[in-house]
Design a protein around this motif. Structure first.
Motif, PDB file in Angstrom:
ATOM      1  N   GLY A   1       1.448  -8.397  15.078  1.00  0.00           N
ATOM      2  CA  GLY A   1       2.666  -9.134  15.385  1.00  0.00           C
ATOM      3  C   GLY A   1       3.918  -8.273  15.398  1.00  0.00           C
ATOM      4  N   PRO A   2       5.061  -8.899  15.120  1.00  0.00           N
ATOM      5  CA  PRO A   2       6.365  -8.278  15.367  1.00  0.00           C
ATOM      6  C   PRO A   2       6.608  -7.019  14.552  1.00  0.00           C
ATOM      7  N   ASN A   3       7.215  -6.064  15.237  1.00  0.00           N
ATOM      8  CA  ASN A   3       7.674  -4.782  14.663  1.00  0.00           C
ATOM      9  C   ASN A   3       6.547  -3.798  14.360  1.00  0.00           C
ATOM     10  N   LEU A   4       5.315  -4.256  14.508  1.00  0.00           N
ATOM     11  CA  LEU A   4       4.198  -3.352  14.210  1.00  0.00           C
ATOM     12  C   LEU A   4       4.001  -2.320  15.317  1.00  0.00           C
ATOM     13  N   ASN A   5       4.592  -2.555  16.491  1.00  0.00           N
ATOM     14  CA  ASN A   5       4.604  -1.532  17.548  1.00  0.00           C
ATOM     15  C   ASN A   5       5.382  -0.289  17.106  1.00  0.00           C
TER      16      ASN A   5
ATOM     17  N   VAL B   1       7.186   2.503   3.245  1.00  0.00           N
ATOM     18  CA  VAL B   1       6.431   1.272   2.988  1.00  0.00           C
ATOM     19  C   VAL B   1       5.116   1.266   3.767  1.00  0.00           C
ATOM     20  N   TYR B   2       5.208   1.655   5.054  1.00  0.00           N
ATOM     21  CA  TYR B   2       4.067   1.457   5.956  1.00  0.00           C
ATOM     22  C   TYR B   2       3.326   2.741   6.317  1.00  0.00           C
ATOM     23  N   GLY B   3       3.800   3.894   5.825  1.00  0.00           N
ATOM     24  CA  GLY B   3       3.140   5.153   6.157  1.00  0.00           C
ATOM     25  C   GLY B   3       3.575   5.675   7.522  1.00  0.00           C
TER      26      GLY B   3
ATOM     27  N   LEU C   1      -5.962 -10.287  12.115  1.00  0.00           N
ATOM     28  CA  LEU C   1      -4.567 -10.613  12.453  1.00  0.00           C
ATOM     29  C   LEU C   1      -3.598 -10.073  11.411  1.00  0.00           C
ATOM     30  N   ASN C   2      -2.716  -9.172  11.855  1.00  0.00           N
ATOM     31  CA  ASN C   2      -1.538  -8.839  11.053  1.00  0.00           C
ATOM     32  C   ASN C   2      -0.369  -9.516  11.731  1.00  0.00           C
ATOM     33  N   ALA C   3       0.044 -10.649  11.203  1.00  0.00           N
ATOM     34  CA  ALA C   3       1.094 -11.450  11.836  1.00  0.00           C
ATOM     35  C   ALA C   3       2.489 -10.956  11.470  1.00  0.00           C
ATOM     36  N   GLY C   4       2.584  -9.847  10.713  1.00  0.00           N
ATOM     37  CA  GLY C   4       3.906  -9.322  10.340  1.00  0.00           C
ATOM     38  C   GLY C   4       4.719 -10.399   9.653  1.00  0.00           C
ATOM     39  N   ALA C   5       6.006 -10.448   9.941  1.00  0.00           N
ATOM     40  CA  ALA C   5       6.894 -11.398   9.264  1.00  0.00           C
ATOM     41  C   ALA C   5       6.562 -12.854   9.598  1.00  0.00           C
ATOM     42  N   TYR C   6       5.901 -13.099  10.743  1.00  0.00           N
ATOM     43  CA  TYR C   6       5.513 -14.484  11.054  1.00  0.00           C
ATOM     44  C   TYR C   6       4.522 -15.038  10.034  1.00  0.00           C
ATOM     45  N   THR C   7       3.851 -14.142   9.313  1.00  0.00           N
ATOM     46  CA  THR C   7       2.972 -14.565   8.220  1.00  0.00           C
ATOM     47  C   THR C   7       3.690 -15.559   7.307  1.00  0.00           C
ATOM     48  N   HIS C   8       4.964 -15.257   7.042  1.00  0.00           N
ATOM     49  CA  HIS C   8       5.700 -15.975   6.000  1.00  0.00           C
ATOM     50  C   HIS C   8       6.446 -17.202   6.538  1.00  0.00           C
ATOM     51  N   THR C   9       6.430 -17.368   7.860  1.00  0.00           N
ATOM     52  CA  THR C   9       7.275 -18.417   8.456  1.00  0.00           C
ATOM     53  C   THR C   9       6.570 -19.342   9.434  1.00  0.00           C
TER      54      THR C   9
ATOM     55  N   HIS D   1      -2.682  -7.065   5.955  1.00  0.00           N
ATOM     56  CA  HIS D   1      -1.355  -6.450   5.799  1.00  0.00           C
ATOM     57  C   HIS D   1      -1.546  -5.022   5.322  1.00  0.00           C
ATOM     58  N   LEU D   2      -0.756  -4.133   5.872  1.00  0.00           N
ATOM     59  CA  LEU D   2      -0.780  -2.738   5.428  1.00  0.00           C
ATOM     60  C   LEU D   2      -0.323  -2.636   3.981  1.00  0.00           C
ATOM     61  N   SER D   3       0.774  -3.316   3.678  1.00  0.00           N
ATOM     62  CA  SER D   3       1.351  -3.268   2.329  1.00  0.00           C
ATOM     63  C   SER D   3       0.778  -4.400   1.481  1.00  0.00           C
ATOM     64  N   ASN D   4       0.927  -4.274   0.174  1.00  0.00           N
ATOM     65  CA  ASN D   4       0.533  -5.361  -0.732  1.00  0.00           C
ATOM     66  C   ASN D   4       1.690  -6.352  -0.797  1.00  0.00           C
ATOM     67  N   ILE D   5       1.613  -7.390   0.027  1.00  0.00           N
ATOM     68  CA  ILE D   5       2.731  -8.338   0.133  1.00  0.00           C
ATOM     69  C   ILE D   5       3.026  -9.008  -1.204  1.00  0.00           C
ATOM     70  N   HIS D   6       2.048  -9.070  -2.092  1.00  0.00           N
ATOM     71  CA  HIS D   6       2.242  -9.746  -3.384  1.00  0.00           C
ATOM     72  C   HIS D   6       3.011  -8.886  -4.385  1.00  0.00           C
ATOM     73  N   ALA D   7       3.148  -7.599  -4.061  1.00  0.00           N
ATOM     74  CA  ALA D   7       3.889  -6.691  -4.946  1.00  0.00           C
ATOM     75  C   ALA D   7       5.298  -6.422  -4.410  1.00  0.00           C
ATOM     76  N   ARG D   8       5.684  -7.162  -3.363  1.00  0.00           N
ATOM     77  CA  ARG D   8       6.981  -6.919  -2.720  1.00  0.00           C
ATOM     78  C   ARG D   8       7.937  -8.095  -2.972  1.00  0.00           C
ATOM     79  N   GLU D   9       8.953  -8.243  -2.116  1.00  0.00           N
ATOM     80  CA  GLU D   9       9.954  -9.303  -2.313  1.00  0.00           C
ATOM     81  C   GLU D   9       9.255 -10.673  -2.389  1.00  0.00           C
TER      82      GLU D   9
HETATM   83  C1  DQA Z   1       3.266  -6.672   6.919  1.00  0.00           C
HETATM   84  C2  DQA Z   1       3.982  -7.318   5.734  1.00  0.00           C
HETATM   85  C3  DQA Z   1       5.019  -8.323   6.208  1.00  0.00           C
HETATM   86  O1  DQA Z   1       5.694  -8.887   5.097  1.00  0.00           O
HETATM   87  C4  DQA Z   1       6.050  -7.622   7.093  1.00  0.00           C
HETATM   88  O2  DQA Z   1       6.970  -8.563   7.593  1.00  0.00           O
HETATM   89  C5  DQA Z   1       5.422  -6.831   8.186  1.00  0.00           C
HETATM   90  C6  DQA Z   1       4.234  -6.044   7.898  1.00  0.00           C
HETATM   91  C7  DQA Z   1       2.276  -5.572   6.463  1.00  0.00           C
HETATM   92  O3  DQA Z   1       1.436  -5.188   7.273  1.00  0.00           O
HETATM   93  O4  DQA Z   1       2.362  -5.094   5.324  1.00  0.00           O
HETATM   94  O5  DQA Z   1       5.936  -6.784   9.302  1.00  0.00           O
HETATM   95  O6  DQA Z   1       2.501  -7.682   7.585  1.00  0.00           O
END
Ligand code: DQA
Length: 150
Positions: free
Chosen positions: A9-13, A22-24, A73-81, A100-108
């Motif tokens: 999803g978004p911004n992963l390009n 954060v993402y390497g 599916l990595n939905a990026g920020a759409y995951t949360h919305t 998710h690349l990052s551990n979303i549970h250890a973040r904001e």
């Molecule tokens: C992400 C985590 C999301 O919170 C963030 O908005 C992303 C990337 C991840 O891969 O860690 O865009 O999905």
């Protein structure tokens, strides 16, 4: 050969240069190559797609149900919305693994909630590129559990 859709999803390009702390520094194309290699070793084609647009991701999920055995599916920020993505996953009868690349549970705290986790077959977070590769592995295992000859 059966196939798997790896959908980002978004911004992963922008992976590779986007917030490398954060993402390497691995680019999305390289992550997709790693998924293709792993899929091939297991006898599955991997098709990759990315969009910054919520509706396009919904369309890809709908189309996937006719073509692919499952979706990573990595939905990026759409995951949360996105209730639309949640409903799309609920509307198709192939497994979707949330990655998710990052551990979303250890973040904001706003990243701790996933709109899609409750309808995904499972969630993998925090392993960088390997989150995607493990997602491919999970789809293969789910498909084989339902159809041992796949
Ligand atoms: C992400 C985590 C999301 O919170 C963030 O908005 C992303 C990337 C991840 O891969 O860690 O865009 O999905």
């Amino acid at each position: 050969m059966p196939s798997i859709l790896v959908l980002s999803g978004p911004n992963l390009n922008l992976l590779g240069t986007r917030q490398p702390e954060v993402y390497g520094t691995t680019r999305l194309a390289d992550i997709e190559d790693a998924c293709r290699a792993h899929g091939k070793a297991l006898g599955f084609d991997v098709v990759a797609a990315q969009s910054n647009h919520e509706g396009a991701l919904v369309d890809s999920l709908h189309e996937a149900r006719l073509v692919h055995s499952g979706v990573v599916l990595n939905a990026g920020a759409y995951t949360h919305t996105s209730i639309a993505l949640r409903d799309a996953i609920s509307s198709i009868d192939i497994p979707v693994i949330e990655v998710h690349l990052s551990n979303i549970h250890a973040r904001e705290s706003f990243r701790h909630t996933s709109m899609i986790a409750g309808v995904a077959a499972g969630q993998i977070a925090g392993f960088g590129t390997d989150s995607y590769v493990l997602g491919v592995e999970a789809i293969v295992r789910l498909v084989r559990a339902g159809n041992p000859s796949a």
